[in-house]
Design an enzyme around this catalytic site. Sequence first.
Site, short mmCIF file in Angstrom:
data_model
loop_
_atom_site.label_atom_id
_atom_site.label_comp_id
_atom_site.label_asym_id
_atom_site.label_seq_id
_atom_site.Cartn_x
_atom_site.Cartn_y
_atom_site.Cartn_z
N CYS A 1 -3.77 -18.46 14.86
CA CYS A 1 -3.56 -17.63 16.13
C CYS A 1 -3.83 -18.61 17.54
O CYS A 1 -4.83 -19.52 17.20
CB CYS A 1 -4.66 -16.57 16.30
SG CYS A 1 -4.16 -15.05 15.22
N CYS B 1 -10.91 -9.03 16.00
CA CYS B 1 -10.03 -9.23 14.88
C CYS B 1 -10.35 -8.72 13.42
O CYS B 1 -11.61 -8.77 13.24
CB CYS B 1 -9.71 -10.66 14.41
SG CYS B 1 -8.45 -11.08 13.32
N ARG C 1 7.06 0.07 2.02
CA ARG C 1 7.06 -1.01 3.00
C ARG C 1 5.73 -1.74 2.72
O ARG C 1 4.89 -1.35 1.99
CB ARG C 1 6.97 -0.53 4.36
CG ARG C 1 5.90 0.44 4.58
CD ARG C 1 6.25 1.48 5.89
NE ARG C 1 5.12 2.23 6.05
CZ ARG C 1 4.56 3.54 5.55
NH1 ARG C 1 5.44 3.86 4.46
NH2 ARG C 1 3.73 4.14 6.06
N ASP D 1 -7.75 3.64 10.00
CA ASP D 1 -7.17 2.92 8.92
C ASP D 1 -8.47 3.09 7.97
O ASP D 1 -9.49 2.45 8.01
CB ASP D 1 -7.18 1.45 9.15
CG ASP D 1 -5.64 1.00 8.33
OD1 ASP D 1 -5.53 1.42 7.30
OD2 ASP D 1 -5.21 -0.05 8.96
N ARG E 1 -9.21 -9.07 10.63
CA ARG E 1 -9.03 -10.37 9.48
C ARG E 1 -9.87 -11.56 9.83
O ARG E 1 -9.47 -12.57 9.48
CB ARG E 1 -7.55 -10.61 9.39
CG ARG E 1 -6.72 -9.44 9.05
CD ARG E 1 -5.43 -9.73 8.06
NE ARG E 1 -4.67 -8.45 8.10
CZ ARG E 1 -3.73 -8.43 9.01
NH1 ARG E 1 -3.21 -9.24 9.63
NH2 ARG E 1 -3.00 -6.92 8.65
N ASP F 1 -11.86 -0.72 13.06
CA ASP F 1 -12.28 -0.63 11.66
C ASP F 1 -13.74 -1.34 11.32
O ASP F 1 -14.53 -1.72 12.21
CB ASP F 1 -11.38 -1.06 10.68
CG ASP F 1 -11.06 -2.36 10.95
OD1 ASP F 1 -11.89 -3.44 11.28
OD2 ASP F 1 -9.76 -2.95 10.95
N ARG G 1 0.77 -1.24 -0.02
CA ARG G 1 -0.13 0.10 0.04
C ARG G 1 0.82 1.29 0.01
O ARG G 1 0.64 2.28 -0.62
CB ARG G 1 -0.94 -0.03 1.16
CG ARG G 1 -1.55 1.24 1.53
CD ARG G 1 -2.82 1.14 2.29
NE ARG G 1 -3.69 0.18 1.75
CZ ARG G 1 -4.37 -0.73 2.87
NH1 ARG G 1 -4.25 -0.79 3.90
NH2 ARG G 1 -5.05 -1.80 2.05
N TYR G 2 1.81 1.31 0.90
CA TYR G 2 2.68 2.52 0.96
C TYR G 2 3.97 2.09 0.05
O TYR G 2 4.34 1.11 -0.35
CB TYR G 2 3.00 2.72 2.34
CG TYR G 2 2.10 2.73 3.44
CD1 TYR G 2 1.34 4.18 3.50
CD2 TYR G 2 1.63 1.78 4.07
CE1 TYR G 2 0.41 4.02 4.34
CE2 TYR G 2 0.35 1.79 5.35
CZ TYR G 2 0.00 3.00 5.04
OH TYR G 2 -1.05 3.25 6.11
N LYS H 1 -3.43 4.45 7.03
CA LYS H 1 -3.58 5.00 8.49
C LYS H 1 -3.55 6.50 8.47
O LYS H 1 -2.71 6.95 7.90
CB LYS H 1 -2.66 4.45 9.26
CG LYS H 1 -2.63 2.68 9.29
CD LYS H 1 -1.41 2.29 10.25
CE LYS H 1 -1.33 0.95 10.06
NZ LYS H 1 -0.95 0.51 9.14
N CYS I 1 -8.87 -13.23 18.77
CA CYS I 1 -9.61 -11.91 19.20
C CYS I 1 -11.01 -11.66 18.56
O CYS I 1 -11.15 -11.99 17.45
CB CYS I 1 -8.79 -10.89 18.77
SG CYS I 1 -7.05 -10.89 19.63
C1 PLP Z 1 -0.05 -0.63 8.89
C2 PLP Z 1 0.31 -0.89 7.69
C3 PLP Z 1 1.90 -0.88 7.20
C4 PLP Z 1 2.84 -0.21 8.11
O1 PLP Z 1 2.56 1.18 8.45
P1 PLP Z 1 3.29 1.98 9.60
O2 PLP Z 1 2.67 3.36 9.54
O3 PLP Z 1 4.72 2.19 8.72
O4 PLP Z 1 3.39 1.12 10.69
C5 PLP Z 1 2.02 -1.49 6.11
N1 PLP Z 1 1.26 -1.52 5.28
C6 PLP Z 1 -0.13 -1.99 5.33
C7 PLP Z 1 -0.79 -2.55 4.38
C8 PLP Z 1 -0.56 -1.76 6.88
O5 PLP Z 1 -1.62 -1.90 6.89
#
Ligand code: PLP
Length: 440
Positions: free
Chosen positions: A140, A147, A131, A345, A149, A308, A127-128, A352, A144
């Site tokens: 698990c 959860c 990362r 989120d 998921r 969420d 997504r980002y 987020k 939870c």
């Molecule tokens: C939360 C999340 C991350 C990590 O986000 P940070 O803000 O860097 O902790 C990376 N990818 C996805 C899809 C996420 O939901």
Amino acid sequence: MSIETIKYSKRNRKHIIEKIDSDVTASHWRNWKWQIKHCIRDLDTFQKLLGIELPENIQEDFKKTTSKFPMSITPYYLSLVDTDNLLNDPVFKQSFPSPSELIVTRSEMSDPLHEDKDSPVPGITHRYPDRVLFLVSNMCSMYCRHCTRKRQVGDIDSIPDKEQIKKGIEYIRNTPRIRDVLLSGGDPFLLSDEKLDWILSELRSIEHLEIIRIGTRTPVVLPFRITDDLVSILKKYHPVWINTHFNHPRELTSSSRNALAKLADAGIPLGNQSVLLAGVNDCPRIMRSLVHKLAYSRVRPYYLYQCDLSKGLAHFRTPVGKGIEIIESLIGHTSGFCVPTYVIDAPGGGGKIPVMPHYLISWSTNKVILRNYEGVITTYKEPDSYEPTFCDRDCDRCDLQLVLNDAAEYRAVGIERLLADYNEDVALVPENNSRHRRRS
Ligand SMILES: *Cc1c(COP(=O)(O)O)cnc(C)c1O
């Protein structure tokens, strides 16, 4: 010392051990595989081990709910249940099925965060820019009830096998802009030591990958998983960061603190992601106690999540104002690093988004008006003259001594791009904006 361990855990532990098997010793109890083998999955065992009998209607509801969303609780986590105040107990509420889980409201979705849609290969959510989220386990020990998921809990189709994990690793290897991978699931620590060792060594062999993060709830629900063997595996692959998931101060027992200490002693920076849950931790005093206990255990509160829009979580959701109220009660009132970032989120994969109380009340061309945590209204006088460094991304000719090898690759996006000197755009407009369509 105000940081104390909960008192009934020992009493419960003794009862539970005796009822599971009178031959069980403390070393069985502290064995994570024994804990998993004896997870509580049915109502009779739940009642027997706690020495309680639930009302008929709860028993009926249990059957209906678990036909859709199964239950699993480790004996350890069960031992934290406060039977004297069961229905208000935060441990009970997070682990025992509620018929409200079957109620689906109009705004709910099965995959609100579009983790499946933003997925270039199965198991990876990219997504980002720099990362990725990498689901390496769908197991698990404790399910939870809140959860996000839930759609995957107990779903045989979503067990990531070795082939799938290999493809995920290949994707990261072939995507140089990924510098941070976040292992999640399920719980990655339910994998065997050997499998984790293999995944971590494969990831560490990727040159452009700077950090490996692991999200796990085992310090909360299965602290005995943090063995010396596991810690010595993790240590080989530094920098490794771990985020765990404590929601209530009651969850910080001597066993969980012990697990956290082992991880911290191994040089692993620890963070915590809480979910804001109605009836569990939607209270400034509870959250303040939680963040203090976390910091005392060398865990930095990282995120507080607004619950969420996954299906069946309506009974756990609070208004956003509750989260802001909690953050308001922390900022300034306690150590800066005890304050998590409160995030929503965004549904649809928006990621987020931080939400904060407002501290900037107003501003003019040379002054800003601020308020502090006590309500004091104050001013900050801006500089009389400021020569901004014009930025056209020609870093080689810049006066600022910025060492940035890959500056040329760096492109600002979003609001950051609107703010950049070299960018001529005046607005960010959604792709299908009808007013803009009419223009063309
Ligand atoms: C939360 C999340 C991350 C990590 O986000 P940070 O803000 O860097 O902790 C990376 N990818 C996805 C899809 C996420 O939901």
